[in-house]
Design an enzyme around this catalytic site. Structure first.
Site, PDB file in Angstrom:
ATOM      1  N   GLU A 248       0.826  -1.208   0.000  1.00  0.00           N
ATOM      2  CA  GLU A 248       0.000   0.000   0.000  1.00  0.00           C
ATOM      3  C   GLU A 248       0.858   1.254   0.000  1.00  0.00           C
ATOM      4  OE1 GLU A 248      -2.730  -0.105   3.319  1.00  0.00           O
ATOM      5  OE2 GLU A 248      -3.973  -1.656   2.381  1.00  0.00           O
TER       6      GLU A 248
ATOM      7  N   GLU B 198      -6.038  -7.528  -0.312  1.00  0.00           N
ATOM      8  CA  GLU B 198      -6.317  -7.356   1.124  1.00  0.00           C
ATOM      9  C   GLU B 198      -7.636  -6.628   1.289  1.00  0.00           C
ATOM     10  OE1 GLU B 198      -3.104  -5.697   3.741  1.00  0.00           O
ATOM     11  OE2 GLU B 198      -4.748  -4.496   4.567  1.00  0.00           O
TER      12      GLU B 198
HETATM   13  C1  IDC Z   1      -2.377  -3.286  10.622  1.00  0.00           C
HETATM   14  C2  IDC Z   1      -2.524  -4.396  11.650  1.00  0.00           C
HETATM   15  C3  IDC Z   1      -2.095  -3.893  12.993  1.00  0.00           C
HETATM   16  C4  IDC Z   1      -0.676  -3.372  12.891  1.00  0.00           C
HETATM   17  C5  IDC Z   1      -0.598  -2.317  11.814  1.00  0.00           C
HETATM   18  C6  IDC Z   1       0.839  -1.861  11.596  1.00  0.00           C
HETATM   19  O1  IDC Z   1      -3.852  -4.847  11.663  1.00  0.00           O
HETATM   20  O2  IDC Z   1      -2.167  -4.922  13.965  1.00  0.00           O
HETATM   21  O3  IDC Z   1      -0.295  -2.793  14.126  1.00  0.00           O
HETATM   22  O4  IDC Z   1      -1.059  -2.845  10.579  1.00  0.00           O
HETATM   23  O5  IDC Z   1       0.879  -0.666  10.934  1.00  0.00           O
HETATM   24  C7  IDC Z   1      -3.890  -1.997   5.944  1.00  0.00           C
HETATM   25  C8  IDC Z   1      -2.531  -2.575   5.939  1.00  0.00           C
HETATM   26  C9  IDC Z   1      -2.359  -3.521   7.095  1.00  0.00           C
HETATM   27  C10 IDC Z   1      -2.994  -2.976   8.359  1.00  0.00           C
HETATM   28  C11 IDC Z   1      -4.506  -2.949   8.105  1.00  0.00           C
HETATM   29  C12 IDC Z   1      -5.315  -2.476   9.315  1.00  0.00           C
HETATM   30  O6  IDC Z   1      -2.199  -3.191   4.727  1.00  0.00           O
HETATM   31  O7  IDC Z   1      -0.971  -3.686   7.288  1.00  0.00           O
HETATM   32  O8  IDC Z   1      -2.717  -3.867   9.392  1.00  0.00           O
HETATM   33  N1  IDC Z   1      -4.769  -2.103   6.956  1.00  0.00           N
HETATM   34  O9  IDC Z   1      -4.965  -1.183   9.653  1.00  0.00           O
HETATM   35  N2  IDC Z   1      -4.443  -1.248   4.992  1.00  0.00           N
HETATM   36  C13 IDC Z   1      -5.649  -0.863   5.397  1.00  0.00           C
HETATM   37  C14 IDC Z   1      -5.887  -1.395   6.651  1.00  0.00           C
END
Ligand code: IDC
Length: 603
Positions: free
Chosen positions: A319, A407
């Site tokens: 992303e 995702e």
């Molecule tokens: C989030 C995880 C969280 C972690 C964080 C780190 O759920 O536990 O602490 O990342 O930055 C994304 C991302 C994905 C995110 C997820 C939720 O690809 O890495 O995971 N998210 O925020 N894009 C949109 C949402």
């Protein structure tokens, strides 16, 4: 007088049970296993579990009989140090006792008239692997070449031609000869805006993403990956390697350990016949250019090692965000793609898009035309993203952009907050009807809404419904429901309409449900239903089958006047041989007690 009454009653009882046996008996299979440290167990029948699970005890011998011996069943077992043993029939012992030799595989078939009217299905529970798929009519079930003990078995008879009781994938694994696996995860390509197999038939991948591998390495294990495939109905798993956060690959993480996890994940997914997405999880680093050189090295290593695997998909930047524009991402892609292509000329590669992989409209204006088999990432979180973002996806798809939802979450974009399953279902419908593949975030028990596993569950595989969050349960239901209509589903085909279903238009074999009792015991709720099946067609029918949907996973506690199969949240009820024929307008009522979490709804 009392004695006379007693005599009359017992005579009556004898007569009822005697005639009952004659009139009511349906085809039935019973089986007993000889288990290490336990010896011969009682007989189990018709799909019940014989043997043990979770105790690491091997099955050493088995006896099987059909219709109490009045029909013929023949079986052979593959025994440690001995190999395939000569087939035996009707309650004779196959395997060994007192020698401490494990059974590793089995095949079972019916002979004579019963073989004309029934299929015999069986599945085995194997050490380190868990439940395998269902085999039938003489096919092998279990493993070979892996020295893995069979620990439990289930056997069931079904009317000839009925659908299998569950997934039939990986019923038998030959560890020595992995090439003998039927390749359900064969090479893919991109045709127009669609992901297809080599024949050009659209393919839809649906599955699960790990959380960051550095946070949750324990969920990369073989048994879980088999489960994802066999029980969750996933045909793809995504391995998320964070580049920058929390011991990220480029920010101090143990690169060898992390790569080791990725490679193990690729092996496990391949063994389980799933596709696997190798995800370079750009997030806090925002601009994929920041760690471009590391990305090139990483993808070079993975793609050269796995260039012969047809099941790998490369996702080169999860992303991009922080205002990084599509031109920058495209320039990054034009450097990383050729590195992968040099090793693996055909692999599908997913490229991230601006604004956390939402701005697919920018890629539409300036797509990557230099290489084929390129797809574009689109990500959404159902509680945050609604029609506006969905329209962006639909417009880009209609403009011809091949999109992969590598995702999505059913919660909000923080990974937390409320779940919005209504919104998620709208998204899933859009994805299914547009041939778009999707992967759900995330396979872990972190106490946050996106997690698929309950935070108090410390298991790393062997998950039951009670171990999964609402999101996890929703995902299994979703993956088990038909996806894209008319596509080739590379793994776990959606159950076909059973052949015994009347050919009359659906809806004419009606059913009504009556909740007659409800109670709780421990953490479980029990629901007793009367289900009335009515032939509202204008013709006589001689058998019936009805699928009833539950809003959550269920366990059958007891039932009568019918046969039952369960496929996650679907309950498939069919007639006994005494209540299959229904004249027009005629009804029959069956009884059922279900065990579930509270708030069960059937329809
Ligand atoms: C989030 C995880 C969280 C972690 C964080 C780190 O759920 O536990 O602490 O990342 O930055 C994304 C991302 C994905 C995110 C997820 C939720 O690809 O890495 O995971 N998210 O925020 N894009 C949109 C949402």
């Amino acid at each position: 007088m009392k004695r006379l009454l007693k005599f009359l009653l017992s005579t009556l009882f004898f007569l009822i049970s005697f005639t009952g046996l004659n009139v009511l008996a349906a085809d039935s299979v019973s089986y007993s296993t000889h288990v290490e440290n336990i010896g011969w167990q009682n007989y189990f029948s018709d799909g019940q579990t014989a043997g043990t699970t979770g105790k690491a005890l091997q099955i050493e011998a088995i006896k099987i009989l059909v219709n109490n011996g009045s029909d013929e069943v023949e079986y052979s077992t593959h025994v440690e140090n001995i190999g395939w043993t000569a087939p035996v029939k009707n309650d004779n012992i196959s395997g060994t006792t007192g020698k401490c030799l494990q059974i590793e595989a089995i095949n079972i078939k019916l002979n004579g008239s019963i073989a004309q009217r029934c299929d015999i299905y069986y599945r085995t529970h194997v050490a380190d692997v868990g439940w395998l798929g269902w085999a039938k009519n003489g096919e092998n079930a279990g493993t070979a070449g892996g020295a893995k003990q069979m620990e439990a078995i289930e056997i069931v008879l079904l009317p000839k031609g009925n659908m299998a009781p569950g997934s039939t994938n990986n019923a038998f694994i030959d560890f020595k000869n992995q090439n003998s696996r039927p390749s359900q995860s064969g090479p893919l390509k991109v045709v127009g805006n669609k992901l297809t197999n080599q024949a050009g038939i659209p393919v839809q991948l649906r599955g699960v993403s790990t959380h960051g591998l550095a946070w949750f390495p324990e969920y990369v294990n073989q048994q879980l990956f088999y489960e994802l495939h066999n029980n969750w109905n996933a045909n793809v798993v995504r391995l998320a390697l964070y580049t920058a956060e929390y011991n990220g690959y480029c920010t101090g993480g143990d690169q060898n350990a992390l790569k080791g996890l990725v490679k193990a994940g690729i092996e496990f997914a391949s063994n389980a016949d799933m596709y696997v997405i190798v995800d370079w999880h750009v997030l806090n680093d925002q601009n994929p250019m920041t760690y471009k050189e590391q990305a090139k090295q990483y993808f070079n290593e993975i793609s050269s090692q796995y260039k012969n695997n047809s099941n790998i998909i490369y996702e080169i930047c999860n992303e991009p965000n922080g205002g990084v524009d599509w031109n920058t991402i495209k320039n990054y892609a034009l450097e990383v793609i050729p590195v992968i292509r040099a090793n693996d000329p055909d692999a599908v590669i997913i490229v991230g898009t601006p604004t956390w992989s939402q701005d697919v409209d920018q890629a539409v204006l300036n797509p990557i035309t230099e290489y084929n088999n390129i797809m574009y990432a689109f990500h959404f979180y159902a509680a945050t993203h609604k029609d506006d973002l969905r329209n962006k996806l639909i417009n880009a798809t209609n403009a011809g952009l091949p999109i992969f939802v590598s995702e999505f979450g059913v919660c909000d974009a923080s990974g937390n907050g409320n779940l919005d399953l209504d919104s998620a279902n709208i998204w899933i419908n859009t994805l299914n009807s547009n041939n778009i593949s999707y992967v759900c975030w995330s396979l872990c028990n972190k106490p946050e809404s996106a997690s698929l596993i309950n935070s108090n569950c410390k298991k790393i595989n062997g998950f039951g419904t009670e171990d999964l969050t609402t999101g996890g349960q929703w995902l299994i239901t979703t993956l088990s429901s038909p996806g894209l209509p008319g596509s080739s589903t590379p793994t776990n085909p959606v159950p076909n309409t059973p052949s015994t279903q009347p050919t009359t238009p659906s809806g004419n074999l009606d059913h009504s449900l009556k909740l007659v009792n409800e109670w709780t015991s421990g953490n479980s709720s029990f629901y007793q239903y009367d289900i009335t099946i009515t032939n509202n067609t204008s013709t006589d029918i001689s058998s019936w089958e009805k699928t009833i949907q539950a809003n959550q996973n269920i366990k059958v506690n007891n039932y009568w006047n019918c046969k039952i199969r369960i496929n996650d949240n679907s309950l498939i009820i069919s007639n006994e041989n005494y209540n299959g024929s229904l004249n027009p307008g005629e009804s029959t009522t069956i009884g059922l007690i279900l065990e579930s979490n509270p708030n069960l709804i059937l329809n």
